[in-house]
Scaffold this active site. Structure first.
Site, mmCIF file in Angstrom:
data_model
loop_
_atom_site.group_PDB
_atom_site.id
_atom_site.type_symbol
_atom_site.label_atom_id
_atom_site.label_comp_id
_atom_site.label_asym_id
_atom_site.label_seq_id
_atom_site.Cartn_x
_atom_site.Cartn_y
_atom_site.Cartn_z
ATOM 1 N N SER A 84 6.643 -7.973 -9.329
ATOM 2 C CA SER A 84 6.374 -7.289 -10.591
ATOM 3 C C SER A 84 5.612 -8.236 -11.531
ATOM 4 O O SER A 84 4.611 -8.828 -11.137
ATOM 5 C CB SER A 84 7.690 -6.820 -11.208
ATOM 6 O OG SER A 84 7.451 -6.001 -12.327
ATOM 7 N N ASP A 89 6.130 3.023 -5.038
ATOM 8 C CA ASP A 89 6.141 2.474 -6.389
ATOM 9 C C ASP A 89 4.961 3.012 -7.175
ATOM 10 O O ASP A 89 3.813 2.885 -6.739
ATOM 11 C CB ASP A 89 6.058 0.941 -6.318
ATOM 12 C CG ASP A 89 5.896 0.309 -7.692
ATOM 13 O OD1 ASP A 89 6.371 0.900 -8.677
ATOM 14 O OD2 ASP A 89 5.302 -0.781 -7.762
ATOM 15 N N HIS A 133 9.470 -0.379 -6.421
ATOM 16 C CA HIS A 133 8.810 -1.475 -7.132
ATOM 17 C C HIS A 133 9.291 -2.847 -6.683
ATOM 18 O O HIS A 133 8.497 -3.789 -6.603
ATOM 19 C CB HIS A 133 9.042 -1.285 -8.632
ATOM 20 C CG HIS A 133 8.272 -2.221 -9.492
ATOM 21 N ND1 HIS A 133 6.906 -2.368 -9.401
ATOM 22 C CD2 HIS A 133 8.675 -3.077 -10.475
ATOM 23 C CE1 HIS A 133 6.494 -3.260 -10.295
ATOM 24 N NE2 HIS A 133 7.549 -3.713 -10.944
#
Length: 433
Positions: free
Chosen positions: A176, A357, A410
Protein backbone atom coordinates in the site's frame (compact mmCIF):
# COMPACT_ATOMS: atom_id res chain seq x y z
CA UNK A 1 26.65 28.93 39.58
CA UNK A 2 27.23 25.71 37.66
CA UNK A 3 24.69 22.92 38.20
CA UNK A 4 26.11 19.72 39.76
CA UNK A 5 26.76 17.02 37.21
CA UNK A 6 24.43 14.59 38.99
CA UNK A 7 21.51 17.03 38.70
CA UNK A 8 22.00 17.10 34.94
CA UNK A 9 21.98 13.33 34.57
CA UNK A 10 18.19 12.85 34.30
CA UNK A 11 17.98 15.59 31.67
CA UNK A 12 20.80 14.02 29.68
CA UNK A 13 19.15 10.61 29.83
CA UNK A 14 15.84 12.04 28.64
CA UNK A 15 17.22 14.17 25.81
CA UNK A 16 19.67 11.57 24.51
CA UNK A 17 17.94 8.17 24.41
CA UNK A 18 20.03 5.10 23.63
CA UNK A 19 20.39 4.22 19.97
CA UNK A 20 18.58 0.95 20.55
CA UNK A 21 16.87 -0.88 23.38
CA UNK A 22 15.53 -4.37 22.86
CA UNK A 23 13.99 -7.31 24.70
CA UNK A 24 13.12 -10.90 23.82
CA UNK A 25 9.45 -11.82 24.26
CA UNK A 26 8.60 -15.42 25.18
CA UNK A 27 4.92 -15.01 26.11
CA UNK A 28 2.12 -12.71 24.99
CA UNK A 29 -1.26 -12.04 26.60
CA UNK A 30 -3.97 -13.96 24.80
CA UNK A 31 -1.57 -16.58 23.39
CA UNK A 32 -1.59 -19.96 25.15
CA UNK A 33 1.83 -21.13 26.21
CA UNK A 34 5.25 -19.92 25.09
CA UNK A 35 5.59 -18.41 21.63
CA UNK A 36 6.75 -20.99 19.05
CA UNK A 37 9.03 -18.42 17.44
CA UNK A 38 11.69 -15.92 18.50
CA UNK A 39 10.14 -12.47 18.98
CA UNK A 40 12.03 -9.32 19.88
CA UNK A 41 10.61 -5.84 20.39
CA UNK A 42 12.39 -2.59 20.94
CA UNK A 43 13.05 1.01 19.99
CA UNK A 44 15.64 2.64 17.78
CA UNK A 45 16.44 6.32 18.14
CA UNK A 46 16.50 8.00 14.73
CA UNK A 47 16.47 11.72 15.58
CA UNK A 48 18.45 12.86 18.61
CA UNK A 49 17.27 16.47 18.31
CA UNK A 50 13.56 15.66 18.63
CA UNK A 51 13.99 12.37 20.44
CA UNK A 52 12.22 10.26 17.81
CA UNK A 53 12.18 6.54 18.60
CA UNK A 54 10.74 3.96 16.22
CA UNK A 55 9.19 0.84 17.75
CA UNK A 56 9.69 -2.49 16.03
CA UNK A 57 8.89 -6.20 16.13
CA UNK A 58 11.56 -8.65 15.00
CA UNK A 59 10.91 -12.34 14.33
CA UNK A 60 13.76 -14.65 13.49
CA UNK A 61 13.30 -17.08 10.64
CA UNK A 62 11.87 -20.39 11.80
CA UNK A 63 14.06 -22.22 9.27
CA UNK A 64 17.64 -20.95 9.33
CA UNK A 65 18.11 -17.47 10.83
CA UNK A 66 21.83 -17.39 10.08
CA UNK A 67 21.39 -17.89 6.33
CA UNK A 68 17.82 -16.85 5.51
CA UNK A 69 17.21 -13.34 4.14
CA UNK A 70 16.41 -10.33 6.29
CA UNK A 71 13.23 -8.42 5.41
CA UNK A 72 12.46 -4.88 6.59
CA UNK A 73 8.67 -4.50 6.34
CA UNK A 74 6.84 -1.17 6.11
CA UNK A 75 3.03 -1.01 6.37
CA UNK A 76 0.71 1.42 4.63
CA UNK A 77 -1.32 4.46 5.60
CA UNK A 78 0.81 6.43 6.13
CA UNK A 79 0.27 5.65 9.79
CA UNK A 80 -0.72 1.97 9.87
CA UNK A 81 0.97 0.05 12.64
CA UNK A 82 3.53 -2.67 12.07
CA UNK A 83 1.22 -4.81 14.18
CA UNK A 84 -1.02 -5.00 11.12
CA UNK A 85 1.81 -6.74 9.31
CA UNK A 86 2.48 -8.93 12.33
CA UNK A 87 -1.08 -10.10 13.01
CA UNK A 88 -2.99 -9.62 9.73
CA UNK A 89 -0.51 -10.11 6.90
CA UNK A 90 2.94 -11.72 6.98
CA UNK A 91 3.60 -12.31 10.68
CA UNK A 92 3.25 -15.47 12.80
CA UNK A 93 0.25 -14.26 14.85
CA UNK A 94 -3.44 -13.96 14.11
CA UNK A 95 -6.56 -13.28 16.15
CA UNK A 96 -9.20 -15.83 16.95
CA UNK A 97 -12.29 -14.38 15.30
CA UNK A 98 -14.85 -14.67 18.06
CA UNK A 99 -17.34 -12.12 19.36
CA UNK A 100 -15.76 -9.67 21.74
CA UNK A 101 -17.17 -10.19 25.24
CA UNK A 102 -15.03 -7.80 27.22
CA UNK A 103 -12.18 -10.21 27.81
CA UNK A 104 -8.76 -10.00 26.20
CA UNK A 105 -8.92 -11.25 22.58
CA UNK A 106 -7.08 -14.51 21.86
CA UNK A 107 -4.13 -15.00 19.51
CA UNK A 108 -3.00 -18.15 17.69
CA UNK A 109 -0.10 -19.14 15.46
CA UNK A 110 -0.24 -18.30 11.75
CA UNK A 111 1.27 -21.26 9.84
CA UNK A 112 1.66 -19.19 6.65
CA UNK A 113 3.86 -16.45 8.05
CA UNK A 114 6.76 -15.24 5.93
CA UNK A 115 8.89 -15.82 9.00
CA UNK A 116 8.81 -19.50 8.07
CA UNK A 117 11.57 -18.71 5.56
CA UNK A 118 12.91 -15.24 6.44
CA UNK A 119 13.95 -12.98 9.29
CA UNK A 120 11.45 -10.12 9.43
CA UNK A 121 11.63 -6.67 11.04
CA UNK A 122 8.31 -4.80 11.15
CA UNK A 123 8.73 -1.14 12.02
CA UNK A 124 6.18 1.41 13.25
CA UNK A 125 6.93 4.18 10.77
CA UNK A 126 6.45 7.11 10.30
CA UNK A 127 6.79 8.42 13.84
CA UNK A 128 3.36 8.60 15.47
CA UNK A 129 2.48 5.20 14.05
CA UNK A 130 1.74 2.37 16.48
CA UNK A 131 4.07 2.69 19.47
CA UNK A 132 6.66 4.97 17.83
CA UNK A 133 6.93 8.38 19.43
CA UNK A 134 8.76 11.70 19.61
CA UNK A 135 9.80 13.43 22.83
CA UNK A 136 9.41 16.78 21.08
CA UNK A 137 6.08 17.61 19.34
CA UNK A 138 8.03 19.01 16.38
CA UNK A 139 9.35 15.53 15.73
CA UNK A 140 5.90 14.41 14.58
CA UNK A 141 5.98 16.76 11.59
CA UNK A 142 7.43 14.56 8.86
CA UNK A 143 7.18 13.80 5.15
CA UNK A 144 8.15 11.07 2.69
CA UNK A 145 11.79 12.13 2.64
CA UNK A 146 12.19 12.44 6.41
CA UNK A 147 10.40 9.14 6.97
CA UNK A 148 12.64 7.38 4.45
CA UNK A 149 15.78 8.83 6.03
CA UNK A 150 14.62 7.80 9.49
CA UNK A 151 13.83 4.29 8.26
CA UNK A 152 17.31 4.02 6.76
CA UNK A 153 18.81 5.28 10.02
CA UNK A 154 16.69 2.73 11.88
CA UNK A 155 18.01 -0.10 9.74
CA UNK A 156 21.61 1.04 10.00
CA UNK A 157 21.50 1.24 13.81
CA UNK A 158 19.55 -2.00 14.11
CA UNK A 159 22.18 -3.89 12.14
CA UNK A 160 24.98 -2.39 14.22
CA UNK A 161 23.31 -3.91 17.27
CA UNK A 162 22.59 -7.18 15.40
CA UNK A 163 25.87 -7.80 13.55
CA UNK A 164 25.01 -11.48 13.01
CA UNK A 165 22.52 -10.38 10.32
CA UNK A 166 24.74 -7.94 8.39
CA UNK A 167 25.80 -10.57 5.86
CA UNK A 168 22.27 -11.93 5.29
CA UNK A 169 20.60 -11.06 2.00
CA UNK A 170 18.61 -7.88 2.67
CA UNK A 171 15.28 -6.93 1.11
CA UNK A 172 13.18 -3.83 1.76
CA UNK A 173 9.46 -4.61 1.59
CA UNK A 174 6.00 -3.20 2.18
CA UNK A 175 2.55 -2.72 0.74
CA UNK A 176 0.00 0.00 0.00
CA UNK A 177 1.50 3.40 0.95
CA UNK A 178 4.47 1.51 2.38
CA UNK A 179 5.09 0.42 -1.20
CA UNK A 180 5.79 4.04 -2.08
CA UNK A 181 8.37 4.42 0.69
CA UNK A 182 10.10 1.08 0.03
CA UNK A 183 11.95 2.04 -3.20
CA UNK A 184 13.01 5.35 -1.66
CA UNK A 185 14.51 3.58 1.35
CA UNK A 186 16.07 0.91 -0.87
CA UNK A 187 17.74 3.64 -2.91
CA UNK A 188 19.20 5.13 0.25
CA UNK A 189 20.57 1.72 1.19
CA UNK A 190 22.03 1.30 -2.31
CA UNK A 191 23.67 4.72 -2.13
CA UNK A 192 25.02 3.90 1.33
CA UNK A 193 26.62 0.77 -0.09
CA UNK A 194 28.22 2.79 -2.89
CA UNK A 195 29.51 5.35 -0.37
CA UNK A 196 30.86 2.65 1.94
CA UNK A 197 28.57 3.55 4.85
CA UNK A 198 28.86 1.40 7.95
CA UNK A 199 27.58 -1.21 8.30
CA UNK A 200 27.96 -2.40 4.71
CA UNK A 201 24.56 -3.92 3.97
CA UNK A 202 23.99 -6.88 1.66
CA UNK A 203 21.03 -5.45 -0.26
CA UNK A 204 19.68 -7.80 -2.91
CA UNK A 205 16.41 -6.12 -3.82
CA UNK A 206 12.94 -5.12 -2.73
CA UNK A 207 9.31 -6.17 -3.00
CA UNK A 208 6.07 -4.19 -2.90
CA UNK A 209 2.42 -5.20 -2.81
CA UNK A 210 -0.41 -3.14 -4.38
CA UNK A 211 1.99 -0.22 -4.05
CA UNK A 212 1.28 3.48 -4.19
CA UNK A 213 3.64 5.44 -6.40
CA UNK A 214 2.24 8.95 -6.18
CA UNK A 215 1.39 8.80 -9.88
CA UNK A 216 -2.13 9.70 -11.02
CA UNK A 217 -2.47 6.21 -12.46
CA UNK A 218 -2.73 4.80 -8.94
CA UNK A 219 -6.25 6.19 -8.60
CA UNK A 220 -7.27 6.88 -12.19
CA UNK A 221 -7.26 3.14 -12.81
CA UNK A 222 -10.09 2.62 -10.32
CA UNK A 223 -12.83 3.50 -12.79
CA UNK A 224 -11.28 1.29 -15.46
CA UNK A 225 -11.05 -1.55 -12.96
CA UNK A 226 -14.65 -1.11 -11.76
CA UNK A 227 -15.87 -1.16 -15.34
CA UNK A 228 -13.82 -4.22 -16.25
CA UNK A 229 -15.16 -6.09 -13.22
CA UNK A 230 -18.76 -5.22 -14.22
CA UNK A 231 -19.23 -3.17 -11.10
CA UNK A 232 -20.39 -0.15 -13.08
CA UNK A 233 -22.22 0.03 -16.36
CA UNK A 234 -20.99 1.54 -19.58
CA UNK A 235 -23.17 4.57 -18.85
CA UNK A 236 -21.58 5.06 -15.42
CA UNK A 237 -18.04 4.46 -16.63
CA UNK A 238 -17.01 8.05 -15.97
CA UNK A 239 -18.87 8.42 -12.67
CA UNK A 240 -17.16 7.89 -9.34
CA UNK A 241 -18.69 5.13 -7.22
CA UNK A 242 -18.83 4.43 -3.48
CA UNK A 243 -17.54 0.90 -2.86
CA UNK A 244 -15.44 -1.09 -0.49
CA UNK A 245 -12.23 -0.49 -2.40
CA UNK A 246 -9.80 -2.77 -0.56
CA UNK A 247 -11.64 -5.94 -1.62
CA UNK A 248 -14.59 -5.66 -3.96
CA UNK A 249 -16.17 -8.90 -2.75
CA UNK A 250 -16.39 -7.80 0.90
CA UNK A 251 -19.87 -7.30 2.36
CA UNK A 252 -20.76 -3.82 3.54
CA UNK A 253 -19.46 -3.53 7.09
CA UNK A 254 -19.33 -0.77 9.71
CA UNK A 255 -16.04 0.78 10.81
CA UNK A 256 -13.48 -1.67 12.11
CA UNK A 257 -12.53 0.30 15.22
CA UNK A 258 -14.48 0.94 18.43
CA UNK A 259 -15.75 4.34 19.51
CA UNK A 260 -12.64 4.70 21.53
CA UNK A 261 -13.63 7.35 24.07
CA UNK A 262 -16.76 5.38 24.93
CA UNK A 263 -15.19 1.94 24.62
CA UNK A 264 -12.06 2.55 26.67
CA UNK A 265 -13.01 5.59 28.71
CA UNK A 266 -9.43 6.00 29.82
CA UNK A 267 -9.51 2.61 31.59
CA UNK A 268 -7.62 0.56 29.03
CA UNK A 269 -4.26 1.01 30.72
CA UNK A 270 -5.42 -0.19 34.12
CA UNK A 271 -3.14 -2.63 35.92
CA UNK A 272 -5.49 -5.59 35.68
CA UNK A 273 -7.66 -6.33 32.70
CA UNK A 274 -11.38 -6.36 33.35
CA UNK A 275 -14.24 -6.67 30.93
CA UNK A 276 -14.58 -3.50 28.89
CA UNK A 277 -17.58 -3.47 26.58
CA UNK A 278 -18.16 -0.63 24.12
CA UNK A 279 -21.71 0.39 23.26
CA UNK A 280 -23.46 -2.34 21.30
CA UNK A 281 -23.90 -0.21 18.19
CA UNK A 282 -20.14 -0.07 17.53
CA UNK A 283 -19.77 -3.83 17.13
CA UNK A 284 -19.04 -4.94 13.57
CA UNK A 285 -20.53 -8.25 12.47
CA UNK A 286 -18.41 -11.40 12.81
CA UNK A 287 -18.86 -12.02 9.08
CA UNK A 288 -16.79 -8.92 8.39
CA UNK A 289 -13.23 -9.70 7.34
CA UNK A 290 -12.06 -6.71 9.35
CA UNK A 291 -13.48 -7.94 12.67
CA UNK A 292 -9.95 -8.85 13.90
CA UNK A 293 -9.01 -5.19 13.35
CA UNK A 294 -11.70 -4.35 15.89
CA UNK A 295 -10.25 -6.89 18.34
CA UNK A 296 -6.74 -5.49 17.96
CA UNK A 297 -7.70 -2.24 19.73
CA UNK A 298 -8.67 -4.08 22.88
CA UNK A 299 -5.57 -6.27 22.78
CA UNK A 300 -2.99 -3.56 22.08
CA UNK A 301 -4.48 -1.10 24.58
CA UNK A 302 -4.50 -3.56 27.46
CA UNK A 303 -2.08 -2.86 30.29
CA UNK A 304 -0.73 -6.43 30.30
CA UNK A 305 -0.04 -6.24 26.56
CA UNK A 306 1.89 -3.00 26.95
CA UNK A 307 3.93 -4.60 29.73
CA UNK A 308 4.62 -7.76 27.71
CA UNK A 309 5.76 -5.76 24.66
CA UNK A 310 7.83 -3.45 26.89
CA UNK A 311 6.18 -0.31 25.57
CA UNK A 312 7.65 2.73 27.25
CA UNK A 313 5.20 4.19 29.74
CA UNK A 314 3.75 7.60 28.94
CA UNK A 315 4.87 7.64 25.30
CA UNK A 316 1.66 6.58 23.48
CA UNK A 317 -1.59 7.34 25.24
CA UNK A 318 -3.69 5.14 23.00
CA UNK A 319 -2.70 2.71 20.25
CA UNK A 320 -4.63 2.91 16.98
CA UNK A 321 -4.21 0.48 14.11
CA UNK A 322 -3.98 3.24 11.51
CA UNK A 323 -3.25 6.79 12.62
CA UNK A 324 -4.60 9.02 9.87
CA UNK A 325 -4.17 12.21 11.92
CA UNK A 326 -0.41 12.38 11.38
CA UNK A 327 1.19 15.72 10.44
CA UNK A 328 2.49 14.07 7.30
CA UNK A 329 3.36 15.61 3.91
CA UNK A 330 3.65 13.52 0.76
CA UNK A 331 6.56 15.31 -0.88
CA UNK A 332 7.77 12.49 -3.14
CA UNK A 333 5.57 13.06 -6.17
CA UNK A 334 6.44 9.74 -7.78
CA UNK A 335 8.46 6.71 -6.73
CA UNK A 336 8.69 5.34 -10.29
CA UNK A 337 12.12 6.90 -10.85
CA UNK A 338 13.36 5.07 -7.75
CA UNK A 339 12.07 1.77 -9.16
CA UNK A 340 13.90 2.52 -12.40
CA UNK A 341 17.15 3.42 -10.66
CA UNK A 342 17.19 0.31 -8.48
CA UNK A 343 16.36 -2.17 -11.21
CA UNK A 344 18.82 -0.57 -13.64
CA UNK A 345 21.49 -1.14 -11.00
CA UNK A 346 20.62 -4.82 -10.98
CA UNK A 347 18.65 -5.10 -7.77
CA UNK A 348 15.84 -7.65 -7.82
CA UNK A 349 12.23 -6.47 -7.63
CA UNK A 350 8.93 -8.25 -7.03
CA UNK A 351 5.77 -6.22 -7.55
CA UNK A 352 2.59 -8.11 -6.69
CA UNK A 353 -1.09 -7.14 -6.72
CA UNK A 354 -4.18 -8.63 -5.19
CA UNK A 355 -6.43 -8.83 -8.26
CA UNK A 356 -9.62 -7.80 -6.42
CA UNK A 357 -8.18 -4.59 -5.01
CA UNK A 358 -9.77 -1.37 -6.23
CA UNK A 359 -7.77 0.89 -3.91
CA UNK A 360 -4.60 0.45 -6.00
CA UNK A 361 -5.79 -1.69 -8.93
CA UNK A 362 -3.36 -3.97 -10.72
CA UNK A 363 -4.19 -2.13 -13.96
CA UNK A 364 -2.54 1.03 -12.66
CA UNK A 365 0.45 -0.91 -11.38
CA UNK A 366 0.91 -2.56 -14.77
CA UNK A 367 0.74 0.86 -16.43
CA UNK A 368 3.69 2.34 -14.52
CA UNK A 369 5.67 -0.87 -14.96
CA UNK A 370 5.15 -0.60 -18.72
CA UNK A 371 6.41 2.99 -18.55
CA UNK A 372 9.85 1.62 -17.61
CA UNK A 373 10.07 0.22 -21.18
CA UNK A 374 11.69 -3.02 -20.08
CA UNK A 375 11.63 -5.99 -22.42
CA UNK A 376 9.55 -9.02 -21.50
CA UNK A 377 11.58 -12.13 -20.75
CA UNK A 378 8.77 -14.46 -19.65
CA UNK A 379 5.35 -13.42 -20.92
CA UNK A 380 2.01 -13.48 -19.14
CA UNK A 381 1.26 -16.90 -17.67
CA UNK A 382 -0.42 -18.45 -14.66
CA UNK A 383 1.39 -19.55 -11.52
CA UNK A 384 0.07 -22.38 -9.38
CA UNK A 385 -0.31 -23.68 -5.84
CA UNK A 386 -1.48 -27.25 -5.23
CA UNK A 387 -2.32 -27.61 -8.90
CA UNK A 388 -4.62 -24.58 -8.91
CA UNK A 389 -4.12 -21.18 -10.52
CA UNK A 390 -2.94 -18.80 -7.78
CA UNK A 391 -2.45 -15.79 -10.03
CA UNK A 392 -0.63 -14.58 -13.13
CA UNK A 393 2.89 -13.33 -13.64
CA UNK A 394 5.22 -11.70 -16.11
CA UNK A 395 8.99 -11.35 -15.88
CA UNK A 396 10.83 -8.34 -17.28
CA UNK A 397 14.46 -7.56 -17.92
CA UNK A 398 16.50 -6.00 -15.11
CA UNK A 399 15.26 -8.59 -12.58
CA UNK A 400 11.71 -7.20 -12.34
CA UNK A 401 8.85 -9.63 -11.72
CA UNK A 402 5.17 -8.71 -11.63
CA UNK A 403 2.56 -11.08 -10.20
CA UNK A 404 -1.13 -10.99 -9.44
CA UNK A 405 -2.60 -12.91 -6.52
CA UNK A 406 -5.95 -14.45 -7.41
CA UNK A 407 -8.94 -13.53 -5.21
CA UNK A 408 -6.84 -11.24 -3.01
CA UNK A 409 -7.50 -7.67 -1.95
CA UNK A 410 -5.36 -4.67 -1.10
CA UNK A 411 -3.11 -6.48 1.41
CA UNK A 412 -2.74 -9.74 -0.50
CA UNK A 413 -1.22 -11.96 2.26
CA UNK A 414 -4.25 -11.20 4.41
CA UNK A 415 -6.59 -12.76 1.85
CA UNK A 416 -4.41 -15.56 0.43
CA UNK A 417 -1.83 -16.34 3.14
CA UNK A 418 -0.71 -19.74 1.85
CA UNK A 419 -0.40 -18.66 -1.77
CA UNK A 420 1.47 -15.47 -0.85
CA UNK A 421 3.92 -17.39 1.33
CA UNK A 422 4.66 -19.74 -1.56
CA UNK A 423 5.00 -16.80 -3.97
CA UNK A 424 7.39 -15.05 -1.56
CA UNK A 425 9.40 -18.20 -0.83
CA UNK A 426 9.82 -19.03 -4.53
CA UNK A 427 10.94 -15.52 -5.40
CA UNK A 428 13.19 -14.97 -2.39
CA UNK A 429 14.99 -18.26 -3.10
CA UNK A 430 15.59 -17.21 -6.74
CA UNK A 431 13.05 -19.73 -8.00
CA UNK A 432 10.27 -19.32 -10.55
CA UNK A 433 6.69 -18.52 -9.63
Amino acid sequence: MARPLLSLLPLLLFSSPPALCQVTITHLPGFKGPLPFHLETGYVGVDEVSGVELFYYFIQSEKNPKEDPLILWHNGGPGCSAFSGLAFEIGPLKFVTSKYDGRLPSLVYNPYAWTKVANVILVDSPVGTGFSFSRNPKGYVVDDTITSKQTYEFLRKWLVEHPQFISNHLYIAGDSFGGKIVPVVANMVAEGIEDGDYPLMNLKGYLVGNPRTGEAVDFNSRVEFAHAMSIISDELYEIRVELYRDFILDPKCPKDYPQRKQAFGGRHLQEKHSKILPPQEVFPDLKCRTYPYFLSYFWANDYNTREALHVKKGTVKEWVRCNYSLAYTQNVQSSVAYHLNLTMKGYRALVYSGDHDMAIPFMGTQAWIRSLNYSILDDWRSWHVDGQVAGYTRKYSHNLTFATVKNAGHTAPEYQPKNCLIMFDNWISYGSL
